[in-house]
Enzyme design. Structure first.
Site, mmCIF file in Angstrom:
data_model
loop_
_atom_site.group_PDB
_atom_site.id
_atom_site.type_symbol
_atom_site.label_atom_id
_atom_site.label_comp_id
_atom_site.label_asym_id
_atom_site.label_seq_id
_atom_site.Cartn_x
_atom_site.Cartn_y
_atom_site.Cartn_z
ATOM 1 N N ARG A 107 0.880 -1.174 0.000
ATOM 2 C CA ARG A 107 0.000 0.000 0.000
ATOM 3 C C ARG A 107 0.914 1.220 0.000
ATOM 4 O O ARG A 107 1.697 1.406 0.949
ATOM 5 C CB ARG A 107 -0.921 -0.012 1.219
ATOM 6 N N HIS B 40 -6.877 0.751 -6.941
ATOM 7 C CA HIS B 40 -7.172 -0.097 -5.767
ATOM 8 C C HIS B 40 -7.831 -1.379 -6.302
ATOM 9 O O HIS B 40 -9.024 -1.621 -6.118
ATOM 10 C CB HIS B 40 -8.099 0.655 -4.814
ATOM 11 N N GLN C 154 -9.949 -3.844 -4.110
ATOM 12 C CA GLN C 154 -11.238 -3.273 -3.749
ATOM 13 C C GLN C 154 -12.269 -3.521 -4.849
ATOM 14 O O GLN C 154 -13.385 -3.981 -4.603
ATOM 15 C CB GLN C 154 -11.076 -1.761 -3.514
ATOM 16 N N ASP D 39 -16.818 7.334 -2.848
ATOM 17 C CA ASP D 39 -15.577 7.190 -2.065
ATOM 18 C C ASP D 39 -15.373 8.538 -1.365
ATOM 19 O O ASP D 39 -16.032 9.529 -1.712
ATOM 20 C CB ASP D 39 -14.422 6.874 -3.045
ATOM 21 N N CYS E 134 -16.300 2.114 -0.547
ATOM 22 C CA CYS E 134 -15.158 1.265 -0.193
ATOM 23 C C CYS E 134 -14.842 1.336 1.295
ATOM 24 O O CYS E 134 -14.230 0.418 1.836
ATOM 25 C CB CYS E 134 -13.939 1.674 -1.017
ATOM 26 N N ARG F 62 -13.850 -8.333 0.574
ATOM 27 C CA ARG F 62 -12.424 -8.063 0.350
ATOM 28 C C ARG F 62 -11.629 -9.343 0.628
ATOM 29 O O ARG F 62 -10.720 -9.715 -0.110
ATOM 30 C CB ARG F 62 -11.930 -6.943 1.290
HETATM 31 N N1 CP Z 1 -11.375 0.110 1.639
HETATM 32 C C1 CP Z 1 -10.137 0.025 2.173
HETATM 33 O O1 CP Z 1 -9.141 -0.204 1.471
HETATM 34 O O2 CP Z 1 -10.112 0.192 3.513
HETATM 35 P P1 CP Z 1 -8.789 0.393 4.392
HETATM 36 O O3 CP Z 1 -8.190 1.710 3.988
HETATM 37 O O4 CP Z 1 -9.279 0.397 5.809
HETATM 38 O O5 CP Z 1 -7.846 -0.731 4.116
HETATM 39 N N1 NVA Z 2 -9.588 6.882 -2.241
HETATM 40 C C1 NVA Z 2 -9.335 6.472 -0.889
HETATM 41 C C2 NVA Z 2 -9.604 5.028 -0.726
HETATM 42 C C3 NVA Z 2 -9.407 4.476 0.664
HETATM 43 C C4 NVA Z 2 -9.690 3.013 0.754
HETATM 44 C C5 NVA Z 2 -7.914 6.807 -0.524
HETATM 45 O O1 NVA Z 2 -7.019 6.643 -1.378
HETATM 46 O O2 NVA Z 2 -7.651 7.239 0.598
#
Ligand code: CP
Ligand code: NVA
Length: 337
Positions: free
Chosen positions: A130, A157, A160, A252, A292, A320
């Site tokens: 990440r 993502h 997701q 989102d 999400c 997920r």
């Molecule tokens: N939706 C998602 O990726 O959640 P987190 O940021 O909690 O991992």
């Molecule tokens: N678009 C958001 C998604 C979080 C799961 C971010 O990047 O923070």
């Protein structure tokens, strides 16, 4: 740790493991990375979802499928769902997940990403990342001999979106021909949803404020794939028109991780794009609401919508884990043939 004999007895191929898409995906994806949904063919997207449904229905069939495998999660950003769904899902299949917190030490700072990859691949069977920069993921993938999985970057993502379309299939029984509308910021989650919907034959409409449209390369690629799969990708700056008759409305956060300094500027721009009861009333009466998560309650979505019977956000969160288990089975050669 289970012995090899026990492992072989425990993994009995379910009928889905003999499915044409799943067989082709198992052969092609073993040892591969998942940096972007664009890495996957339409059949491979279908295979991950088919296997995800099977893993969810028959978890015991996969209990030892990744016995003794090691996986590292290297996260530069906070996470609840992604971290725990990967850790729990991997350990449910006999593997061991190691969390390596990079929030205070971004990848590439202490040593080059290539050097990190060349060390880590000696100890683990998969690397889940990440990151802020998408390039960090592609660079790790280019330098690692073990699969690298994008667990969110500034550009995509993919895990997701796979779980989200699995959730839609679970709810509606199909994804081809669904009218799916995304409302909000046209960035990482939106990109992966567009590409996934296009591969599955869903019509995807994206309603964003001016200046927050999805990346043009993603739009072009999604449209090419949509054409091949008999569906459409539409862009609009009118959220009311965008959700008209939709089967699913998705939003989102409007301030993604890394953009917190833009909160004040973004709030008034995104206010007309809030998913509230009035906006949901324009969608089909059977429409579902998706997010999400994490949600900023009463910013991009109201409590009334998020907590309504139309909301399937916690099914998305659960899936997920199932979708990622399916993905890891394919990338790590965990199916029994
Ligand atoms: N939706 C998602 O990726 O959640 P987190 O940021 O909690 O991992
Ligand atoms: N678009 C958001 C998604 C979080 C799961 C971010 O990047 O923070």
């Amino acid at each position: 740790m289970a012995s090899k004999a026990i492992v072989e007895r425990q993994i009995t191929a379910t009928s889905i493991q003999r499915d044409e898409d799943v067989l082709a995906a198992a052969a092609r994806l073993a040892g591969e990375d998942l940096c972007s949904i664009s890495d996957l063919s339409a059949g491979e997207v279908r295979a991950i979802l088919k296997l995800g449904h099977d893993v969810k229905r028959n978890p015991r069939e996969y209990r030892y499928a990744l016995d003794a495998k090691q996986m590292v999660l290297m996260f530069e950003k906070a996470s609840l769902r992604t971290r725990l769904s990967f850790e729990s899902g991997f350990s449910q299949m006999g593997g061991n997940a190691i969390f390596f917190d990079q929030t205070n030490s971004p990848l590439g700072e202490r040593e080059s990403i290539a050097d990190v990859a060349k060390n880590v691949e000696r100890w683990v069977d998969a690397i889940v990342l990440r990151t802020y920069a998408h390039d960090t993921i592609t660079e790790m993938a280019a330098n690692s001999r073990v699969p690298v999985v994008n667990a969110l970057s500034d550009f995509e993502h993919p895990c997701q979106a796979l779980a989200d379309f699995m959730t839609l299939e679970e709810h509606f029984g199909y994804s081809r021909g669904l009218n799916f509308t995304y409302v909000g910021d046209g960035n990482n989650v939106c990109h992966s949803l567009m590409l996934t919907g296009a591969q599955l034959g869903a019509n995807v409409t994206v309603a964003t404020p001016r200046g927050y449209s999805p990346d043009i390369e993603i739009v072009t690629l999604a449209r090419e794939r949509a054409e091949a799969n008999g569906c459409e990708i539409k862009l609009t700056q009118d959220p009311q028109a965008g959700v008209e008759g939709a089967d699913a409305v998705y939003t989102d956060v409007c301030v993604s991780m890394g953009f917190e300094h833009e909160s004040t500027k973004r709030a008034p721009i995104f206010r007309p794009f809030q998913v509230n009861e009035a906006l949901m009333a324009r969608a089909a009466s059977h429409a579902v609401f998706m997010h999400c998560l994490p949600a900023r309650r009463n910013a991009e979505v109201t409590d009334a919508v998020l907590d309504s019977s139309q909301s399937i956000v916690f099914d998305q969160a659960e899936n997920r884990m199932h979708a990622q288990k399916a993905l890891l089975l394919l990338l790590l050669g965990g199916l029994s043939y």
